[in-house]
Design an enzyme around this catalytic site. Structure first.
Site, mmCIF file in Angstrom:
data_model
loop_
_atom_site.group_PDB
_atom_site.id
_atom_site.type_symbol
_atom_site.label_atom_id
_atom_site.label_comp_id
_atom_site.label_asym_id
_atom_site.label_seq_id
_atom_site.Cartn_x
_atom_site.Cartn_y
_atom_site.Cartn_z
ATOM 1 N N HIS A 203 -39.618 12.156 -46.995
ATOM 2 C CA HIS A 203 -39.309 10.753 -46.714
ATOM 3 C C HIS A 203 -40.612 9.972 -46.603
ATOM 4 O O HIS A 203 -41.469 10.286 -45.777
ATOM 5 C CB HIS A 203 -38.517 10.675 -45.409
ATOM 6 C CG HIS A 203 -38.117 9.287 -45.026
ATOM 7 N ND1 HIS A 203 -37.182 8.568 -45.723
ATOM 8 C CD2 HIS A 203 -38.533 8.482 -44.031
ATOM 9 C CE1 HIS A 203 -37.022 7.389 -45.169
ATOM 10 N NE2 HIS A 203 -37.840 7.304 -44.129
ATOM 11 N N ASP A 205 -41.821 6.179 -45.900
ATOM 12 C CA ASP A 205 -41.481 4.800 -45.563
ATOM 13 C C ASP A 205 -42.294 3.861 -46.446
ATOM 14 O O ASP A 205 -43.527 3.944 -46.496
ATOM 15 C CB ASP A 205 -41.789 4.521 -44.093
ATOM 16 C CG ASP A 205 -40.775 5.192 -43.172
ATOM 17 O OD1 ASP A 205 -39.600 5.250 -43.548
ATOM 18 O OD2 ASP A 205 -41.168 5.655 -42.089
ATOM 19 N N ASP A 324 -32.733 7.417 -42.562
ATOM 20 C CA ASP A 324 -33.586 6.966 -41.470
ATOM 21 C C ASP A 324 -33.399 5.496 -41.101
ATOM 22 O O ASP A 324 -34.303 4.884 -40.562
ATOM 23 C CB ASP A 324 -35.063 7.201 -41.854
ATOM 24 C CG ASP A 324 -35.996 7.013 -40.672
ATOM 25 O OD1 ASP A 324 -35.582 7.296 -39.535
ATOM 26 O OD2 ASP A 324 -37.134 6.568 -40.887
ATOM 27 N N HIS A 529 -36.126 -0.361 -44.379
ATOM 28 C CA HIS A 529 -35.613 -0.181 -43.018
ATOM 29 C C HIS A 529 -36.667 -0.180 -41.908
ATOM 30 O O HIS A 529 -36.325 0.080 -40.746
ATOM 31 C CB HIS A 529 -34.765 1.097 -42.940
ATOM 32 C CG HIS A 529 -35.539 2.368 -43.165
ATOM 33 N ND1 HIS A 529 -35.414 3.094 -44.323
ATOM 34 C CD2 HIS A 529 -36.421 3.037 -42.397
ATOM 35 C CE1 HIS A 529 -36.188 4.160 -44.250
ATOM 36 N NE2 HIS A 529 -36.810 4.149 -43.086
#
Length: 838
Positions: A203, A205, A324, A529
């Site tokens: 993951h 971001d 997430d 997010h």
């Protein structure tokens, strides 16, 4: 460009700065001839993230926090291989999780130093490494399976035998020790054993504790490492959405970055896609916030993402992957199904602070009845390391035992990138089918969901939103980002409506598809997010606000071009004609409203106009209202306003003391209560400062009572009445509000400006209403949702702060009051009090 620079000598122990800077190192290596036949690694350790370049191409990511500190030069040095070579190391002056001062989520330290702690050429002893991994798995089995399980004793005694057999000074004893471990690992499970689908995950971001630009390099560092990993493990398959090994997910935006900035790496990835080792999943442009984007924005996330995957890979995604984000709208199942997606994976609800979510595999049903098969990895993480403890937790923690016998385990360093390591894969290989442990297989999302679909006949169904009982502050944090998102959504809507009408009308106008796609992608990127929720560093906020400025600028230009094409003749002044105003309505219903326009002398004048649905009207003589707005100041300093539809009374503090429909005896504000009451709360969460507002903040409520400027009439013109006042908020902040009532309008408007200088405070405005209902209604994407106004259960009071889009409503049979907004998301309705978080 880096190769052409002048390099100066440096040594281990040297430090580099400032934060976010890039340092390049030229590394000249000479491998001794005596190392022939040995596995040779280049070791690099630093507290900054690095990447090895060879022959002008990235070849290996280096991140100490991600357990990636070596680049394999050769697995067995041959005479024909080069013994002298030059590498370049790109060092980013930031860590895997940015450069927070004192803690991970603190603002970055601009003067932080990043130290080179190791730079070595070494022989890697593969036999010792394999032996250590064997021992790690056996000792974990002995420690974690428990005394009641005979396999724990078998593992312990085998490990003990290995130690006895192995002479660390005599490598010839290593094979016998490894054979002992292999005997344990080769004892197989029964057919009923739970199967874990291990999916490599990384993951990244798109922006969080680092800016957008650094994410581009994070993608390259992580993904080139994935490529190296696949070269060494050709049996592995990888699913991609944020592109990570063994099952990595592609975020379409991140893939676009790599394609633009690292074309050589992109070509390698394309090769692995063609081989079937990289498998795209995800389906959206970025992993967006699951609550705040509008319905149209969410559709565009899927549209841009699915179109990208179709163009690049010849297929759309059947899995939506959003591990997430801070909760999931009840509208998402319908949007997923409409975009060709029938499966959903996340794990974020394992972060719930109050209630434990009751399922890991279930059907999720949206507000229209659409259902998607949903899976939460029972290990409650998307960053596991393939350890015995994690696979045992995955089985023990599974809340749907008996209903399904398969689950996912996501492994790899994440959030800041990194992804899986070779050691993680080697652990999993040893646990693939070992008696005493669940069966663990390298898998893909499609393989997992296909099995779950076959086992789905006994699954439960969850109806409505997947509400995260944490991070409620993200509905309000960074007010300018929230305002920019809402405004830009509206601007792009208006441009598309007007451009479409201009195309339909005919002529030379060309629909601005490419320009709109660019602007939409900027907006969608900002809905990531950690950006739209405001849980990011100031550098990211500045980037986001610049993108909003660009959308506003370019959107205004596109809108002007569409209007000029659509209404060119109407905009041409004609000799002798009265001055007129062109008014456009981009909403799908007829509207009669008061507008402001420029008069002959250049002054602003008001006019009451009616404009048809999705159309325009030329206003020459404005309409006259059936009843003008009456504004009166009373002896006690209060002000009343009435327009024939509603009548209101305001006290000197700006409180709304009365609100009623004309002709009705029904008062909306309870006796002795004040609506439009500002209140200040302490905001000191347990840890996640920008993310959280805790329930105990409600115990610190302090009504705002310091008046700087009492309520005074500012306009009384028949078409519009208004009054304004100013308050002091806390120690250093001020609030100015103009309250407006227009002719024929069924609502009262509050234009509020706050100069905010407080820290760890939370400002709300409250509207107690004389309505009784056990549920309030909140607008969500393309629909609405009801939530309780009471706190009967822990599930109810955990929703003390919720999100809504443009309105929330409290109604009983035949009567209700709604609170509307143009740039806010945080809200609540408890008892009879509607509250908007500012």
């Amino acid at each position: 460009e880096a190769i052409r620079q002048e390099f100066r000598p440096t040594k281990v122990g040297d430090s580099f700065r400032p934060t976010w800077e890039t340092c390049w190192f030229k590394v000249e290596l000479s491998i001794p001839l005596a190392w022939a036949g040995r596995e040779v690694h280049f070791i690099w350790e630093s507290d900054g993230e690095g990447m090895v370049w060879r022959d002008a191409q990235p070849v290996q990511g280096l991140t100490k926090e991600g357990e990636k500190t070596s680049y394999i030069l050769t697995s067995s040095l041959k005479e024909t291989e080069p013994h002298s070579l030059t590498l370049y190391v790109e060092l980013a002056c930031n860590g895997l999780f940015g450069a927070g001062k004192g803690s991970m989520i603190a603002p970055p330290d601009p003067d932080r130093r990043f130290t080179l702690s190791k730079a070595e050429l070494v022989i890697f002893n593969r036999d010792v490494y394999e032996l250590l991994v064997d021992l790690e798995i056996l000792l974990d089995m002995a420690r974690l399976l428990g005394e009641e399980d005979q396999r724990s004793f078998q593992a312990l005694y085998t490990a003990n035998q290995m130690v006895n057999v192995c002479d660390v000074m005599d490598p010839s004893t290593f094979p016998a020790a490894r054979d002992l471990a292999a005997a344990i690992f080769s004892q197989r499970n029964g057919e009923s054993q739970h199967t874990i689908h291990a999916v490599g995950h990384c993951h990244i971001d798109s922006a969080w504790l680092w800016p957008y630009e650094e994410t581009i390099r994070k993608c390259a560092r992580s993904w080139v490492t994935v490529v190296r990993l696949m070269e060494c493990n050709p049996e592995l398959t990888f699913a991609c959405s944020q592109l990570r090994p063994i099952s990595v997910l592609w975020q379409a935006q991140q893939f676009e970055w790599v394609r633009s900035w690292y074309p050589g790496l992109y070509a390698q990835i394309q090769d692995f896609v063609a081989k079937g080792q990289f498998i795209p999943v995800g389906g959206t442009w970025v992993e967006m916030d699951g609550n705040l984007p509008s319905g149209e924005s969410m559709v565009r996330q899927f549209l841009q993402g699915q179109r990208f995957f179709q163009e690049q890979f010849g297929q759309i995604c059947s899995e939506f992957w959003l591990p997430d984000t801070f909760g999931y709208s009840a509208q998402l199942p319908q949007l997923m199904r409409g975009c060709g997606i029938r499966r959903f994976l996340t794990q974020k609800l394992s972060w719930n602070l109050v209630n434990t979510f009751p399922h890991h595999t279930f059907f999720w049903e949206g507000i229209d009845g659409s259902r998607v098969l949903t899976h939460f990895p029972p290990g409650d993480s998307y960053g596991m390391h393939g350890r015995v403890e994690e696979v045992l937790k995955t089985v023990k923690n599974n809340k749907d035992k008996g209903r399904v016998n398969h689950s996912a385990l996501l492994f790899g360093f994440g959030d800041g990138g990194g992804g899986p390591t070779q050691k993680m894969l080697d652990r999993i290989k040893r646990m693939s089918d070992t008696d005493g442990l669940p069966r663990v297989q390298i898998s893909t999302p499609d393989r997992l969901f296909s099995v779950l679909e076959k086992e789905s006949s006994h699954l439960c169904t969850w109806v409505g939103e997947l509400f995260l009982e944490l991070h409620n502050g993200t509905y309000t944090t960074q007010a300018q980002i929230k305002k920019g998102n809402r405004e830009c959504e509206r601007i792009l809507h208006d441009v598309e409506v007007l451009s479409t009408l201009a195309v339909v009308r005919g002529g030379a106008f060309k629909y601005p598809a490419s320009q709109l796609q660019r602007l939409w992608r900027l907006l969608l990127l900002n809905q990531f997010h950690d950006v739209l929720p405001g849980s990011c560093i100031q550098l990211v906020v500045e980037d986001a606000l610049q993108y909003y400025t660009e959308i506003r600028r370019a959107g205004a230009q596109l809108q002007e071009e569409a209007v000029q094409s659509l209404c060119r003749e109407l905009l041409q002044p004609k000799a002798g004609s009265a001055k007129s105003t062109l008014v456009l309505n981009t909403l799908p219903w007829e509207r009669t409203e008061v507008i402001s326009r420029t008069g002959r002398a250049g002054t602003e004048t008001l006019a009451l106009v009616t404009v048809p649905s999705m159309g325009y009207a030329v206003v020459r003589e404005p309409l006259l209202p059936a009843q003008p707005v009456a504004v009166r100041k009373q002896e006690d300093g209060s002000i009343t306003m009435e327009n024939g539809v509603i009548a209101v009374c305001l006290d000197m503090m700006g409180h709304l003391t009365s609100l009623r429909l004309v002709g009705s005896e029904r008062e909306s504000v309870p006796d002795g209560c004040y609506a439009n009451q500002f209140a200040l709360f302490d905001d000191v969460p347990l840890y996640w400062d920008a993310w959280d507002v805790m329930d105990y903040h409600l115990e610190t409520r302090k009504p705002v009572t310091t008046l700087l400027k009492p309520l005074e009439i500012t306009l009384a013109m028949g078409l519009r009445g208004s009054a304004s006042f100013s308050l002091q908020i806390g120690k250093s902040s001020t609030l100015t509000q103009e309250i407006i009532l227009d002719a024929t309008c069924p609502y009262l408007r509050f234009l509020t400006q706050v100069e905010w200088k407080e820290a760890h405070k939370f400002l709300k405005v409250e509207f107690p209403v004389q309505v009784r209902s056990t549920n309030a209604t909140y607008e969500i994407q393309f629909g609405h949702l009801q939530r309780p106004t009471h706190w009967n259960t822990s599930w109810d009071w955990a929703r003390f702060e919720v999100w809504a889009h443009k309105w929330l409503d409290l109604s009983e049979h035949g009567f209700g009051v709604a609170l509307l907004n143009d740039c806010k998301y945080g809200a609540s309705a408890h008892g009879n009090v509607l509250s908007l978080s500012l």
